[in-house]
Motif scaffolding. Sequence first.
Motif, PDB file in Angstrom:
ATOM      1  N   ASN A   1      -9.369   2.226   7.989  1.00 19.96           N
ATOM      2  CA  ASN A   1     -10.080   3.135   7.083  1.00 19.96           C
ATOM      3  C   ASN A   1      -9.332   3.133   5.751  1.00 19.96           C
ATOM      4  N   PRO A   2      -9.593   2.160   4.883  1.00 19.71           N
ATOM      5  CA  PRO A   2      -8.739   1.938   3.707  1.00 19.71           C
ATOM      6  C   PRO A   2      -8.761   3.059   2.677  1.00 19.71           C
ATOM      7  N   VAL A   3      -7.590   3.291   2.111  1.00 25.03           N
ATOM      8  CA  VAL A   3      -7.418   4.187   0.963  1.00 25.03           C
ATOM      9  C   VAL A   3      -7.605   3.341  -0.291  1.00 25.03           C
ATOM     10  N   PHE A   4      -8.449   3.814  -1.202  1.00 24.62           N
ATOM     11  CA  PHE A   4      -8.872   2.945  -2.306  1.00 24.62           C
ATOM     12  C   PHE A   4      -7.715   2.479  -3.181  1.00 24.62           C
ATOM     13  N   TRP A   5      -6.744   3.349  -3.458  1.00 24.83           N
ATOM     14  CA  TRP A   5      -5.681   2.962  -4.372  1.00 24.83           C
ATOM     15  C   TRP A   5      -4.600   2.122  -3.682  1.00 24.83           C
ATOM     16  N   LEU A   6      -4.689   2.030  -2.345  1.00 19.47           N
ATOM     17  CA  LEU A   6      -3.829   1.101  -1.616  1.00 19.47           C
ATOM     18  C   LEU A   6      -4.497  -0.261  -1.460  1.00 19.47           C
ATOM     19  N   SER A   7      -5.828  -0.277  -1.530  1.00 20.17           N
ATOM     20  CA  SER A   7      -6.541  -1.549  -1.481  1.00 20.17           C
ATOM     21  C   SER A   7      -6.339  -2.327  -2.775  1.00 20.17           C
ATOM     22  N   ASP A   8      -6.322  -1.632  -3.887  1.00 18.11           N
ATOM     23  CA  ASP A   8      -6.041  -2.225  -5.197  1.00 18.11           C
ATOM     24  C   ASP A   8      -4.779  -1.562  -5.731  1.00 18.11           C
ATOM     25  N   ARG A   9      -3.654  -2.253  -5.603  1.00 17.50           N
ATOM     26  CA  ARG A   9      -2.369  -1.621  -5.919  1.00 17.50           C
ATOM     27  C   ARG A   9      -2.031  -1.662  -7.404  1.00 17.50           C
ATOM     28  N   THR A  10      -3.061  -1.720  -8.209  1.00 18.46           N
ATOM     29  CA  THR A  10      -2.878  -1.529  -9.652  1.00 18.46           C
ATOM     30  C   THR A  10      -3.484  -0.204 -10.113  1.00 18.46           C
ATOM     31  N   VAL A  11      -4.315   0.410  -9.266  1.00 15.89           N
ATOM     32  CA  VAL A  11      -5.075   1.600  -9.660  1.00 15.89           C
ATOM     33  C   VAL A  11      -4.171   2.761 -10.051  1.00 15.89           C
ATOM     34  N   ALA A  12      -3.117   3.000  -9.277  1.00 13.47           N
ATOM     35  CA  ALA A  12      -2.267   4.182  -9.488  1.00 13.47           C
ATOM     36  C   ALA A  12      -0.900   3.841 -10.078  1.00 13.47           C
ATOM     37  N   ARG A  13      -0.765   2.663 -10.683  1.00 13.13           N
ATOM     38  CA  ARG A  13       0.545   2.287 -11.233  1.00 13.13           C
ATOM     39  C   ARG A  13       0.983   3.208 -12.357  1.00 13.13           C
ATOM     40  N   GLY A  14       0.035   3.753 -13.098  1.00 12.01           N
ATOM     41  CA  GLY A  14       0.402   4.686 -14.159  1.00 12.01           C
ATOM     42  C   GLY A  14       1.064   5.933 -13.626  1.00 12.01           C
ATOM     43  N   MET A  15       0.752   6.321 -12.391  1.00 11.78           N
ATOM     44  CA  MET A  15       1.347   7.512 -11.777  1.00 11.78           C
ATOM     45  C   MET A  15       2.546   7.169 -10.911  1.00 11.78           C
ATOM     46  N   LEU A  16       2.455   6.090 -10.144  1.00 10.28           N
ATOM     47  CA  LEU A  16       3.467   5.789  -9.135  1.00 10.28           C
ATOM     48  C   LEU A  16       4.439   4.694  -9.535  1.00 10.28           C
ATOM     49  N   GLY A  17       4.111   3.924 -10.550  1.00 10.09           N
ATOM     50  CA  GLY A  17       4.896   2.729 -10.821  1.00 10.09           C
ATOM     51  C   GLY A  17       4.504   1.647  -9.835  1.00 10.09           C
ATOM     52  N   ASP A  18       5.430   0.754  -9.536  1.00  8.40           N
ATOM     53  CA  ASP A  18       5.169  -0.323  -8.586  1.00  8.40           C
ATOM     54  C   ASP A  18       5.216   0.255  -7.171  1.00  8.40           C
ATOM     55  N   TYR A  19       4.086   0.275  -6.484  1.00  7.08           N
ATOM     56  CA  TYR A  19       4.062   0.826  -5.128  1.00  7.08           C
ATOM     57  C   TYR A  19       3.676  -0.214  -4.088  1.00  7.08           C
ATOM     58  N   ASP A  20       3.949  -1.474  -4.394  1.00  8.24           N
ATOM     59  CA  ASP A  20       3.666  -2.548  -3.442  1.00  8.24           C
ATOM     60  C   ASP A  20       4.429  -2.382  -2.132  1.00  8.24           C
ATOM     61  N   SER A  21       5.542  -1.661  -2.161  1.00  6.73           N
ATOM     62  CA  SER A  21       6.356  -1.503  -0.962  1.00  6.73           C
ATOM     63  C   SER A  21       5.785  -0.476   0.024  1.00  6.73           C
ATOM     64  N   LEU A  22       4.786   0.312  -0.377  1.00  9.72           N
ATOM     65  CA  LEU A  22       4.206   1.278   0.558  1.00  9.72           C
ATOM     66  C   LEU A  22       3.530   0.530   1.707  1.00  9.72           C
ATOM     67  N   PRO A  23       3.701   1.008   2.932  1.00  2.56           N
ATOM     68  CA  PRO A  23       3.149   0.295   4.087  1.00  2.56           C
ATOM     69  C   PRO A  23       1.630   0.414   4.146  1.00  2.56           C
ATOM     70  N   GLY A  24       0.993  -0.552   4.773  1.00  2.00           N
ATOM     71  CA  GLY A  24      -0.445  -0.503   4.971  1.00  2.00           C
ATOM     72  C   GLY A  24      -0.843   0.420   6.111  1.00  2.00           C
ATOM     73  N   ARG A  25       0.121   0.780   6.931  1.00  2.00           N
ATOM     74  CA  ARG A  25      -0.123   1.708   8.046  1.00  2.00           C
ATOM     75  C   ARG A  25       1.065   2.657   8.128  1.00  2.00           C
ATOM     76  N   TYR A  26       0.786   3.953   8.099  1.00  2.00           N
ATOM     77  CA  TYR A  26       1.847   4.956   8.213  1.00  2.00           C
ATOM     78  C   TYR A  26       1.355   6.020   9.185  1.00  2.00           C
ATOM     79  N   THR A  27       2.086   6.174  10.302  1.00  2.00           N
ATOM     80  CA  THR A  27       1.648   7.026  11.401  1.00  2.00           C
ATOM     81  C   THR A  27       2.615   8.179  11.627  1.00  2.00           C
ATOM     82  N   LEU A  28       2.202   9.097  12.483  1.00  2.00           N
ATOM     83  CA  LEU A  28       3.078  10.215  12.819  1.00  2.00           C
ATOM     84  C   LEU A  28       4.373   9.745  13.493  1.00  2.00           C
ATOM     85  N   PRO A  29       4.341   8.755  14.383  1.00  2.00           N
ATOM     86  CA  PRO A  29       5.621   8.234  14.890  1.00  2.00           C
ATOM     87  C   PRO A  29       6.532   7.695  13.783  1.00  2.00           C
TER      88      PRO A  29
END
Length: 304
Positions: free
Chosen positions: A25-53
């Motif tokens: 169930n994709p998050v739009f700004w994680l699908s295109d990792r240029t969308v939020a660069r103005g807010m987050l900077g380079d966020y390529d390192s964020l995982p594609g899956r992040y769970t409660l464990p």
Amino acid sequence: MDQQARRGIGPIVDCNVHLWDQADNPVFWLSDRTVARGMLGDYDSLPGRYTLPNYRRETLGYDVRGVIWSDAGAADPLAAADWAGRDRDGTPPVIAMVTLGDPASAAFAGLVERCRQRPLIRSVRIRLVPELSGRAAGQDLLDDRLARDNLGLLARSGLVATVEATSGQLGTVARLAAEFPELKIVVDHFGWPETGPDGDDLSGHMHRLASLAAAGNVATRIDAIGTIFGDWTLSRIRPWLLGVTGLFGPHRCMLGSDLPIENLRSGFGPLYAAYDAIFSGFPDEDRAWLFHRTAERWYAQRDH
């Protein structure tokens, strides 16, 4: 941070945690990792899956009693909530959920009704920030008739409105609080203050927040520290956090990690060590409100 310092923090309810699965169930700004660069900077390192464990491993050794899950912008918000709420075992559990919706959409009324049928969903997050909402800069949500009708519906539903707005949009949030006094509102990221190389607008932001703090139906989440300040330091964030709690009081301020996004700058341990240090002079009762009770009161309890 040593184990004694961890114990000194006491019980924690983390008021803002994002869990997602890009494959399902994709998050739009994680699908295109240029969308939020103005807010987050380079966020390529964020995982594609992040769970409660994943979160549990990061917070091992801390007394985290529960988390408030917030939809980061999944394609299907209700499916994202159902997925995030499946893990009921272990500590910490998800004790409440903040989904995502647009009051200017004809689908909003149906979303509210379906949220009311899911006991863990306690809030709908409303984005005013142009980069995230798709709404043109300068366009006031309250000028839209459908949006006003839907906000009235939200107020009657007993769900909380979590509002993601920039500092310059806090006037709209103040109008929302005044026009719908029965609506409980939580301002995300303590109003997303303006910071940067040209200087911090501390006094201006506190002035804008003061009108919101005067409204008894408004609280705020203190989180997204790395998003707001970048590579923050304790000395830089201290006056902001003390200013916010001075305006709202501990009963209307709650602390959160914004994981996994905060990992771009610090992480759970350094962030909560900073919270611990900044509020070290507060009475134990006030610290309890900041670290867990306010989140429980505003999110983990339904009015209707």
